[in-house]
Design a protein around this motif. Structure first.
Motif, PDB file in Angstrom:
ATOM      1  N   THR A  82      14.576  -7.847  48.763  1.00  0.00           N
ATOM      2  CA  THR A  82      15.194  -8.673  47.739  1.00  0.00           C
ATOM      3  C   THR A  82      14.377  -8.566  46.473  1.00  0.00           C
ATOM      4  OG1 THR A  82      15.943 -10.222  49.443  1.00  0.00           O
ATOM      5  CG2 THR A  82      15.974 -10.999  47.164  1.00  0.00           C
ATOM      6  N   PHE A  83      15.044  -8.415  45.340  1.00  0.00           N
ATOM      7  CA  PHE A  83      14.342  -8.381  44.060  1.00  0.00           C
ATOM      8  C   PHE A  83      14.269  -9.802  43.515  1.00  0.00           C
ATOM      9  CE2 PHE A  83      15.918  -3.834  43.809  1.00  0.00           C
ATOM     10  CZ  PHE A  83      14.687  -3.306  44.174  1.00  0.00           C
ATOM     11  N   SER A  84      13.043 -10.332  43.466  1.00  0.00           N
ATOM     12  CA  SER A  84      12.845 -11.742  43.087  1.00  0.00           C
ATOM     13  C   SER A  84      13.306 -12.031  41.666  1.00  0.00           C
ATOM     14  CB  SER A  84      11.365 -12.120  43.246  1.00  0.00           C
ATOM     15  OG  SER A  84      10.543 -11.262  42.484  1.00  0.00           O
ATOM     16  N   SER A  85      13.248 -11.043  40.785  1.00  0.00           N
ATOM     17  CA  SER A  85      13.612 -11.274  39.383  1.00  0.00           C
ATOM     18  C   SER A  85      15.097 -11.597  39.226  1.00  0.00           C
ATOM     19  CB  SER A  85      13.261 -10.047  38.541  1.00  0.00           C
ATOM     20  OG  SER A  85      13.916  -8.897  39.045  1.00  0.00           O
ATOM     21  N   THR A  86      15.928 -11.000  40.090  1.00  0.00           N
ATOM     22  CA  THR A  86      17.371 -11.211  39.984  1.00  0.00           C
ATOM     23  C   THR A  86      17.962 -11.936  41.194  1.00  0.00           C
ATOM     24  OG1 THR A  86      17.855  -9.076  41.027  1.00  0.00           O
ATOM     25  CG2 THR A  86      17.595  -9.095  38.626  1.00  0.00           C
ATOM     26  N   GLY A  87      17.198 -11.958  42.289  1.00  0.00           N
ATOM     27  CA  GLY A  87      17.709 -12.544  43.520  1.00  0.00           C
ATOM     28  C   GLY A  87      18.642 -11.623  44.284  1.00  0.00           C
ATOM     29  N   ALA A  88      18.789 -10.402  43.797  1.00  0.00           N
ATOM     30  CA  ALA A  88      19.697  -9.452  44.440  1.00  0.00           C
ATOM     31  C   ALA A  88      19.145  -8.987  45.775  1.00  0.00           C
ATOM     32  CB  ALA A  88      19.924  -8.250  43.521  1.00  0.00           C
TER      33      ALA A  88
END
Length: 246
Positions: free
Chosen positions: A16-22
């Motif tokens: 999961t990419f924490s910056s976008t939540g994706a």
């Protein structure tokens, strides 16, 4: 899968990419054994390259574990254990092919006659020996892909991880490269290859079909086709993906 020793083991892996939540990858469980060609097949944006980066230790899972040869990743010491061809060519455009090869060979600890032997052998595989002294700036996109593959093969690794290695390569040479990959597999090399070209799937011992960050099937091409009552891998992939839209 056969009872061959495990080379790559992924357990409950998520990214999961924490910056976008994706959520890019979700609950990936996968074992890849010695001496097989394992293909990751899926459309652009499905998570193939992210999964490859986790397998090489370039990126780190948000959850779960990734092991190469029973060693948890990321681990800098494992970088010498595999050959990696990225989707983007990491070449020095101001240098010639030979100079690029000599540089990467030195990183792998190759010296003297052994270094030159391997440079010539790998460039012959990708049909670039006649362009040994040409600067990379003068190479076409396909030639750069071929040189990147030669670099991945330089140190005769027991594991090859190739991210869309045949993009931009003409059909005749693509066939030749696959013949070389099959010969490497037969000598015990493990190969992980990503592609979105369906007809390359038939060359793989097993496939992982990936869609929207999830493995929707892992089996031999023939078994996946049979399980979906399909006639081609492309048809099977479409059939398996219908559930995502229903």
């Amino acid at each position: 899968m056969s009872s061959a020793p495990s080379v790559l083991q992924l357990t409950s892996v998520c990214r999961t990419f924490s910056s976008t939540g994706a959520v890019v990858l979700s609950d990936i469980n996968l074992t890849i054994g010695q001496g097989e060609i394992f293909g990751l097949l899926g459309p652009s944006g499905s998570g193939k390259t992210t999964l490859i980066k986790l397998m090489t230790g370039i990126d780190q899972a948000s959850a779960g574990t990734v092991e190469m040869l029973h060693t948890p990743l990321p681990n800098r010491a494992m970088m010498q254990q595999f050959g990696y061809m990225a989707q983007a060519d990491a070449l020095y455009s101001e240098l010639t092919a030979k100079e690029n090869m000599r540089f990467f060979a030195s990183l792998y600890g190759l010296k003297g006659k052994q270094r030159m032997r391997r440079i010539e052998e790998t460039l012959a595989i990708v049909d670039l020996l006649d362009h040994l002294h040409k600067p990379i700036a003068a190479y076409s996109g396909g030639m750069k892909r071929r040189l990147s593959l030669a670099i991945a093969l330089l140190h005769e690794p027991s594991l090859l991880i190739l991210d869309e290695p045949t993009v931009g390569i003409d059909p005749v040479l693509r066939q030749s490269i696959w013949q070389e990959l099959l010969a490497l597999r037969n000598s015990g090399v493990t190969i992980v290859v990503t592609t979105h070209v369906m007809d390359e799937a038939a060359h793989c011992d097993r496939l992982g079909l990936i869609r929207q960050g999830k493995l929707i099937a892992v089996d031999s091409p023939a078994a996946i086709i049979a399980a979906t009552n399909s006639t081609t891998i492309e048809e099977a992939f479409i059939t398996l993906g219908k559930g995502d839209r229903e």
